[in-house]
Design a protein around this motif. Structure first.
Motif, PDB file in Angstrom:
ATOM      1  N   GLN A  18      41.061  48.227  44.097  1.00 21.78           N
ATOM      2  CA  GLN A  18      41.751  46.907  44.030  1.00 21.78           C
ATOM      3  C   GLN A  18      43.138  47.124  43.525  1.00 21.78           C
ATOM      4  O   GLN A  18      43.334  47.842  42.335  1.00 21.78           O
ATOM      5  CB  GLN A  18      41.070  46.403  42.729  1.00 21.78           C
ATOM      6  CG  GLN A  18      41.455  44.893  42.287  1.00 21.78           C
ATOM      7  CD  GLN A  18      41.557  43.770  43.139  1.00 21.78           C
ATOM      8  OE1 GLN A  18      40.846  43.870  44.424  1.00 21.78           O
ATOM      9  NE2 GLN A  18      42.748  42.915  42.982  1.00 21.78           N
ATOM     10  N   GLU A  19      44.107  46.780  44.330  1.00 30.36           N
ATOM     11  CA  GLU A  19      45.469  47.104  44.011  1.00 30.36           C
ATOM     12  C   GLU A  19      46.211  46.019  43.061  1.00 30.36           C
ATOM     13  O   GLU A  19      46.859  46.486  42.172  1.00 30.36           O
ATOM     14  CB  GLU A  19      46.136  47.085  45.453  1.00 30.36           C
ATOM     15  CG  GLU A  19      47.764  47.595  45.234  1.00 30.36           C
ATOM     16  CD  GLU A  19      48.422  47.597  46.425  1.00 30.36           C
ATOM     17  OE1 GLU A  19      49.520  47.895  46.571  1.00 30.36           O
ATOM     18  OE2 GLU A  19      47.949  47.039  47.574  1.00 30.36           O
ATOM     19  N   ARG A  20      45.917  44.798  43.376  1.00 28.67           N
ATOM     20  CA  ARG A  20      46.306  43.780  42.584  1.00 28.67           C
ATOM     21  C   ARG A  20      45.973  43.889  41.178  1.00 28.67           C
ATOM     22  O   ARG A  20      44.550  43.763  40.919  1.00 28.67           O
ATOM     23  CB  ARG A  20      46.160  42.537  43.236  1.00 28.67           C
ATOM     24  CG  ARG A  20      46.746  41.191  42.294  1.00 28.67           C
ATOM     25  CD  ARG A  20      46.389  39.787  42.992  1.00 28.67           C
ATOM     26  NE  ARG A  20      46.839  39.655  44.311  1.00 28.67           N
ATOM     27  CZ  ARG A  20      46.613  38.909  45.251  1.00 28.67           C
ATOM     28  NH1 ARG A  20      45.853  38.116  45.071  1.00 28.67           N
ATOM     29  NH2 ARG A  20      47.119  38.867  46.308  1.00 28.67           N
ATOM     30  N   ASP A  21      46.514  43.680  39.970  1.00 33.90           N
ATOM     31  CA  ASP A  21      46.124  43.678  38.774  1.00 33.90           C
ATOM     32  C   ASP A  21      45.666  42.449  38.338  1.00 33.90           C
ATOM     33  O   ASP A  21      46.590  41.547  38.177  1.00 33.90           O
ATOM     34  CB  ASP A  21      47.550  44.209  37.796  1.00 33.90           C
ATOM     35  CG  ASP A  21      46.933  44.584  36.218  1.00 33.90           C
ATOM     36  OD1 ASP A  21      45.779  43.964  36.044  1.00 33.90           O
ATOM     37  OD2 ASP A  21      47.728  45.312  35.604  1.00 33.90           O
ATOM     38  N   LEU A  22      44.415  42.101  37.930  1.00 32.27           N
ATOM     39  CA  LEU A  22      44.094  40.931  37.677  1.00 32.27           C
ATOM     40  C   LEU A  22      43.845  40.822  36.177  1.00 32.27           C
ATOM     41  O   LEU A  22      43.410  39.626  35.796  1.00 32.27           O
ATOM     42  CB  LEU A  22      42.562  40.668  38.317  1.00 32.27           C
ATOM     43  CG  LEU A  22      42.601  40.994  39.801  1.00 32.27           C
ATOM     44  CD1 LEU A  22      41.058  40.769  40.244  1.00 32.27           C
ATOM     45  CD2 LEU A  22      43.458  39.852  40.503  1.00 32.27           C
ATOM     46  N   SER A  23      44.046  41.779  35.270  1.00 31.65           N
ATOM     47  CA  SER A  23      43.882  41.632  33.942  1.00 31.65           C
ATOM     48  C   SER A  23      44.469  40.613  33.023  1.00 31.65           C
ATOM     49  O   SER A  23      44.141  39.942  32.346  1.00 31.65           O
ATOM     50  CB  SER A  23      44.129  43.277  33.396  1.00 31.65           C
ATOM     51  OG  SER A  23      45.635  43.437  33.310  1.00 31.65           O
TER      52      SER A  23
ATOM     53  N   THR B 263      45.930  44.350  28.527  1.00 31.05           N
ATOM     54  CA  THR B 263      45.554  44.911  29.724  1.00 31.05           C
ATOM     55  C   THR B 263      44.672  45.804  29.829  1.00 31.05           C
ATOM     56  O   THR B 263      44.230  46.521  29.155  1.00 31.05           O
ATOM     57  CB  THR B 263      46.715  45.169  30.510  1.00 31.05           C
ATOM     58  OG1 THR B 263      47.390  46.252  29.919  1.00 31.05           O
ATOM     59  CG2 THR B 263      47.751  43.623  30.506  1.00 31.05           C
TER      60      THR B 263
ATOM     61  N   GLU C 239      51.296  40.852  25.994  1.00 34.96           N
ATOM     62  CA  GLU C 239      52.819  40.963  26.361  1.00 34.96           C
ATOM     63  C   GLU C 239      53.733  40.557  25.521  1.00 34.96           C
ATOM     64  O   GLU C 239      54.633  41.178  25.216  1.00 34.96           O
ATOM     65  CB  GLU C 239      52.622  40.309  27.879  1.00 34.96           C
ATOM     66  CG  GLU C 239      52.039  40.873  28.983  1.00 34.96           C
ATOM     67  CD  GLU C 239      50.368  40.578  28.960  1.00 34.96           C
ATOM     68  OE1 GLU C 239      50.096  39.626  28.073  1.00 34.96           O
ATOM     69  OE2 GLU C 239      49.879  41.216  29.538  1.00 34.96           O
TER      70      GLU C 239
ATOM     71  N   ASP D  35      39.160  37.457  41.414  1.00 36.00           N
ATOM     72  CA  ASP D  35      39.801  36.619  40.586  1.00 36.00           C
ATOM     73  C   ASP D  35      38.975  35.142  40.806  1.00 36.00           C
ATOM     74  O   ASP D  35      39.819  34.463  40.347  1.00 36.00           O
ATOM     75  CB  ASP D  35      41.170  36.820  40.820  1.00 36.00           C
ATOM     76  CG  ASP D  35      41.491  36.221  42.310  1.00 36.00           C
ATOM     77  OD1 ASP D  35      40.517  36.120  43.054  1.00 36.00           O
ATOM     78  OD2 ASP D  35      42.719  35.892  42.705  1.00 36.00           O
TER      79      ASP D  35
ATOM     80  N   TYR E 107      44.304  43.444  47.836  1.00 38.10           N
ATOM     81  CA  TYR E 107      43.253  43.280  46.888  1.00 38.10           C
ATOM     82  C   TYR E 107      41.914  43.429  47.711  1.00 38.10           C
ATOM     83  O   TYR E 107      41.706  43.585  49.057  1.00 38.10           O
ATOM     84  CB  TYR E 107      43.184  41.650  46.182  1.00 38.10           C
ATOM     85  CG  TYR E 107      43.092  40.703  47.351  1.00 38.10           C
ATOM     86  CD1 TYR E 107      41.700  40.042  47.575  1.00 38.10           C
ATOM     87  CD2 TYR E 107      44.353  40.206  48.036  1.00 38.10           C
ATOM     88  CE1 TYR E 107      41.824  38.962  48.643  1.00 38.10           C
ATOM     89  CE2 TYR E 107      44.225  39.196  48.609  1.00 38.10           C
ATOM     90  CZ  TYR E 107      43.228  38.475  49.318  1.00 38.10           C
ATOM     91  OH  TYR E 107      43.162  37.684  49.887  1.00 38.10           O
TER      92      TYR E 107
ATOM     93  N   PRO F 226      42.597  48.629  33.022  1.00 38.08           N
ATOM     94  CA  PRO F 226      42.743  49.296  34.361  1.00 38.08           C
ATOM     95  C   PRO F 226      41.984  48.428  35.380  1.00 38.08           C
ATOM     96  O   PRO F 226      40.809  48.047  35.179  1.00 38.08           O
ATOM     97  CB  PRO F 226      42.337  50.695  34.084  1.00 38.08           C
ATOM     98  CG  PRO F 226      41.460  50.623  33.017  1.00 38.08           C
ATOM     99  CD  PRO F 226      41.881  49.485  32.138  1.00 38.08           C
ATOM    100  N   MET F 227      42.063  48.577  36.702  1.00 37.78           N
ATOM    101  CA  MET F 227      41.459  47.966  37.797  1.00 37.78           C
ATOM    102  C   MET F 227      40.602  48.920  38.404  1.00 37.78           C
ATOM    103  O   MET F 227      41.087  50.229  38.450  1.00 37.78           O
ATOM    104  CB  MET F 227      42.448  47.615  38.856  1.00 37.78           C
ATOM    105  CG  MET F 227      43.352  46.032  38.311  1.00 37.78           C
ATOM    106  SD  MET F 227      42.358  44.786  38.241  1.00 37.78           S
ATOM    107  CE  MET F 227      42.146  44.622  36.466  1.00 37.78           C
TER     108      MET F 227
END
Length: 565
Positions: free
Chosen positions: A45-50, A38, A82, A189, A156, A40-41
């Motif tokens: 950008q709040e939503r994690d797109l990684s 992963t 993960e 995204d 986002y 960082p955004m």
């Protein structure tokens, strides 16, 4: 078109299926593991797109096909970041429970070294047109969800974006390849920029890695056979290249196998026990030097070195040099264990004792000069490839030389100062650079056939050897006694120099394994270059002694004792 969304089922899949495994191998070859951690955004950008990006990226790699990814050369395994973290945590929890200690979870940096290569992503939000705020939504209702439960859906940004990705070697801190998307507008995204980036830059993933690693494919020695003195350690060097003839990466590992001897400077590897005969090295700058130690020469007269490439590309801290994962033979060389050359001493001595008479006085001169050499003589490099020829030229290999000179003059009769009135003296090591003037030559003509031997003998072509020692000018101390009316006879000290005596000896070979002699003669002449021979019947009519044997003033002695090694 939207990318893969964050669904609970996907998360569970990643956690349960720790790795995305590729087709099992029908043949063994080096495998490479890739992970996409992963990242960082950008601000805004709040939503994690990684995770979504990494899943999309791995899906494009997987479109190559399991068979293609899993076959040689270089099978590729995609490992879930993960899932890998989950396994590490599970393992650490089990260890902590067993040892009754607190779990010590690996850091992100340590976790990254669970793969051979990682993808390093960087998502940039270059400008913001609009921010969609996060909101609470009704949770998915199933048997494990309480009625009325809610979850937060992060917000986002909409704006201009750019994504950069690196294929990165975490063990050596090297970027294999880097590429960026064009700037696009909309959500971060969107699938299309990532798909285009992959297809234009990383669709030939295996070729990229192979070109980067530059796997060693050829180890080339200076000759097919290396001659080694079994009593000495031999430095043997070979060059390593990849399939394009270029230097491999410096961290590529090699294993060198020796059949009988041993290697002093390598790391024992690839086998366990005292009889291990494999040693590991790194390619460094494409040239590897090993320090070879021969086995007992009474047990074998040959040896063999074999060079293998390996699979491991991680640093020695992570995986020690005791492990190479041997793959293919890339070169070899035969070793001939040969006791070659001669060892022993050569000494040249000059003494003198004579008197010169004046009208009412006489001067007596006495003295001695000794020059000695001791050590090993081996064939000079120019003799390589001339094996089997009658002539062999040997030069100093490990030879030292010393000298000593002492000279005195005495006056008797009507002298200003009677008795000892002059001295020259000194001693030291023979200058190292001048030792190259030492030479030994053997001439072995065929003697098995008597007719041929007799014909050669008519021209003086019998088996013989030459020994030559150099002359040299060296510094000495001088003391002179002189008379003055005020002080009488007093000594004055000064420095000077003298020439050391060189020699040439030519004698018939009686025993090629032992060249020796002790020859003395006297002459009326002084010389700093003497020669002796027992081949006076040769067609060029050489003198047996030079200077000639015609007096008693000077005595010359040449002694040599050289044995084959």
């Amino acid at each position: 078109m939207r990318s893969i969304q964050f669904k609970k089922s996907v998360i569970l899949f990643l956690m349960l299926n720790i790795q995305i495994n590729v087709l099992a191998q029908e043949e063994y070859c080096c495998q490479r593991i890739l992970m996409f951690p992963t990242f960082p955004m950008p601000e805004g950008q709040e939503r994690d797109l990684s995770l979504a990006i990494s899943l999309l990226w791995n899906s494009m790699i997987n479109k190559t096909g399991a068979h293609e990814l899993g076959r040689c050369p270089l099978p590729v395994e995609l490992r879930s970041w993960e899932g890998n973290q989950e396994v590490d945590s599970l393992t650490e929890n089990m260890k902590a429970a067993t040892t009754k200690t607190q779990p010590d979870y690996p850091s992100d940096e340590e976790a990254r070294k669970g793969a051979d290569y990682i993808w390093k992503g960087k998502l940039e939000l270059l400008s913001i047109d609009k921010i969609i705020p996060g909101e609470w939504e009704d949770a998915y209702i199933d048997e494990n969800t309480m009625p009325g439960a809610r979850h937060y859906e992060p917000g986002y940004a909409i704006g201009k974006w750019r994504f950069t990705i690196q294929l990165y070697n975490p063990f050596w801190g090297e970027v294999v390849k880097e590429a960026s998307t064009s700037v696009w507008e909309g959500d971060g995204d969107l699938d299309e920029p990532y798909i285009t980036l992959f297809s234009q830059n990383f669709s030939n993933l295996k070729e990229i890695i192979l070109d980067y690693e530059k796997t060693p494919k050829k180890a080339e020695f200076e000759s097919k056979v290396v001659q080694v003195d079994p009593e000495k350690t031999k430095r043997i060097t070979f060059n390593v290249t990849d399939e394009k003839g270029e230097k491999p990466q410096k961290w590529q590992r090699l294993a060198v196998k020796v059949d009988f001897g041993s290697i002093i400077n390598g790391t024992p590897c690839c086998e366990l026990g005292e009889d291990a005969k494999f040693y590991s090295f790194m390619c460094e700058e494409g040239q590897v030097t090993i320090e070879y130690k021969a086995p007992d020469p009474d047990k074998t007269t040959f040896d063999h070195l074999t060079v293998y490439n390996g699979c491991i590309i991680k640093d020695p801290v992570t995986i020690s040099m005791t492990n190479v994962e041997i793959q293919d033979v890339i070169g070899s060389v035969d070793i001939a264990l040969i006791k070659e050359g001669y060892s022993g001493t050569i000494t040249v001595t000059k003494t003198w004792d004579y008197t010169k008479d004046g009208r009412n006085y006489s001067i007596k001169n006495v003295g001695k000069q000794t020059v000695s050499f001791n050590g090993i003589f081996k064939p000079i490099p120019q003799m390589v490839g001339m094996e089997g020829q009658p002539i062999t030229i040997y030069g100093p290999h490990e030879v030292s030389g010393t000298w000593r000179h002492n000279e005195e003059c005495y006056c008797s009769g009507d002298c200003s100062c009677s008795g000892l009135n002059y001295q020259k003296f000194g001693s030291g090591d023979f200058p190292q650079e001048s030792l190259q003037g030492l030479i030994l030559i053997t001439n072995l003509f065929p003697t098995d056939n008597k007719v041929v031997a007799d014909q050669l003998g008519q021209f003086g072509l019998v088996s013989w050897y030459d020994i030559g020692t150099p002359t040299e000018n060296v510094p000495i101390q001088t003391r002179t006694k002189s008379y003055s009316k005020d002080t009488g006879c007093t000594w004055d000290n000064s420095t000077g120099s003298i020439n050391l005596t060189g020699s040439d000896a030519r004698f018939k070979i009686k025993d090629i394994n032992h060249l020796h002699g002790d020859i003395s003669w006297s002459s009326s002449k002084e010389s700093t270059s003497v020669s002796i021979t027992d081949m006076t019947e040769a067609i060029y009519d050489p003198k047996q002694f030079d200077p000639e044997q015609d007096g008693t003033e000077y005595t010359y002695t040449v002694t040599w004792n050289l044995r084959i090694r």
